[in-house]
Design an enzyme around this catalytic site. Sequence first.
Site, PDB file in Angstrom:
ATOM      1  N   ASN A 109       0.843  -1.199   0.000  1.00 45.13           N
ATOM      2  CA  ASN A 109       0.000   0.000   0.000  1.00 45.13           C
ATOM      3  C   ASN A 109       0.877   1.248   0.000  1.00 45.13           C
ATOM      4  OD1 ASN A 109       0.670  -0.735   2.741  1.00 45.13           O
ATOM      5  ND2 ASN A 109      -0.976   0.551   3.523  1.00 45.13           N
ATOM      6  N   CYS A 130      -4.278   0.479  -2.191  1.00 42.43           N
ATOM      7  CA  CYS A 130      -4.074  -0.753  -1.426  1.00 42.43           C
ATOM      8  C   CYS A 130      -2.987  -1.620  -2.071  1.00 42.43           C
ATOM      9  CB  CYS A 130      -5.359  -1.573  -1.370  1.00 42.43           C
ATOM     10  SG  CYS A 130      -6.662  -0.842  -0.380  1.00 42.43           S
ATOM     11  N   GLU A 167      -3.072  -4.783  -2.694  1.00 40.12           N
ATOM     12  CA  GLU A 167      -3.609  -5.732  -3.676  1.00 40.12           C
ATOM     13  C   GLU A 167      -3.707  -5.079  -5.055  1.00 40.12           C
ATOM     14  OE1 GLU A 167      -4.720  -4.945  -0.696  1.00 40.12           O
ATOM     15  OE2 GLU A 167      -5.903  -6.551   0.216  1.00 40.12           O
ATOM     16  N   CYS A 202      -9.999  -5.415   1.093  1.00 39.53           N
ATOM     17  CA  CYS A 202     -11.157  -4.518   1.242  1.00 39.53           C
ATOM     18  C   CYS A 202     -12.128  -4.762   0.075  1.00 39.53           C
ATOM     19  CB  CYS A 202     -10.699  -3.063   1.278  1.00 39.53           C
ATOM     20  SG  CYS A 202     -10.238  -2.390  -0.330  1.00 39.53           S
ATOM     21  N   CYS A 242     -10.879  -3.846  -3.435  1.00 41.06           N
ATOM     22  CA  CYS A 242      -9.900  -4.803  -3.968  1.00 41.06           C
ATOM     23  C   CYS A 242     -10.558  -6.121  -4.348  1.00 41.06           C
ATOM     24  CB  CYS A 242      -8.771  -5.022  -2.960  1.00 41.06           C
ATOM     25  SG  CYS A 242      -7.695  -3.569  -2.820  1.00 41.06           S
TER      26      CYS A 242
HETATM   27  N1  THU Z   1      -5.105  -1.494   2.889  1.00 43.08           N
HETATM   28  C1  THU Z   1      -4.549  -2.344   1.984  1.00 43.08           C
HETATM   29  O1  THU Z   1      -3.501  -2.057   1.397  1.00 43.08           O
HETATM   30  N2  THU Z   1      -5.178  -3.515   1.748  1.00 43.08           N
HETATM   31  C2  THU Z   1      -6.282  -3.967   2.418  1.00 43.08           C
HETATM   32  O2  THU Z   1      -6.775  -5.044   2.142  1.00 43.08           O
HETATM   33  C3  THU Z   1      -6.875  -3.135   3.460  1.00 43.08           C
HETATM   34  C4  THU Z   1      -6.358  -1.744   3.572  1.00 43.08           C
HETATM   35  C5  THU Z   1      -4.393  -0.255   3.195  1.00 43.08           C
HETATM   36  C6  THU Z   1      -5.059   1.023   2.742  1.00 43.08           C
HETATM   37  C7  THU Z   1      -4.477   2.029   3.721  1.00 43.08           C
HETATM   38  O3  THU Z   1      -3.211   2.455   3.229  1.00 43.08           O
HETATM   39  C8  THU Z   1      -4.244   1.218   4.980  1.00 43.08           C
HETATM   40  O4  THU Z   1      -4.256  -0.134   4.584  1.00 43.08           O
HETATM   41  C9  THU Z   1      -5.290   1.455   6.058  1.00 43.08           C
HETATM   42  O5  THU Z   1      -6.573   1.290   5.561  1.00 43.08           O
END
Ligand code: THU
Length: 127
Positions: free
Chosen positions: A43, A54, A56, A87, A90
């Site tokens: 991320n 994110c 993913e 999330c 994603c």
């Molecule tokens: N985030 C991800 O990279 N992947 C996920 O599946 C959940 C959330 C990141 C987005 C943000 O930078 C941080 O986690 C907090 O939400």
Amino acid sequence: MVSYEELIEKAKEASLNAYAPYSNFKVGACVLTDKGNIYQGCNFENASYGLSICAERNAIGTAVANGETKIKAIAIYSPNMYNCTPCGACRQVISEFKTDETVVITVAGNEIITNSIEELLPGGFTL
Ligand code: THU
């Protein structure tokens, strides 16, 4: 064939590069394509919070940039959470590039968890 454990290790490795100065929540992901190649992502956040990307979608974007659009598996790891699952946004993006055998791999303590995208996104939108 690369193992689920190896894909989680690659996701873990990618999480070390997470740029998350606002949430302090680090995530790494690793995509395995139908061709057997792997693409990592982490991320990366922005001062304009909503622009954060994110792990993913970063990994998937890298796969697409390399001409690969079929996801055989995607592993997700966060050092900040027990069983960090993708999330909703994603899940929809993974769904775009799914195959009949796409597996979403997460980790709960010492246990590897696998789910199909249909389990994670029932009734997902498609055109
Ligand atoms: N985030 C991800 O990279 N992947 C996920 O599946 C959940 C959330 C990141 C987005 C943000 O930078 C941080 O986690 C907090 O939400």
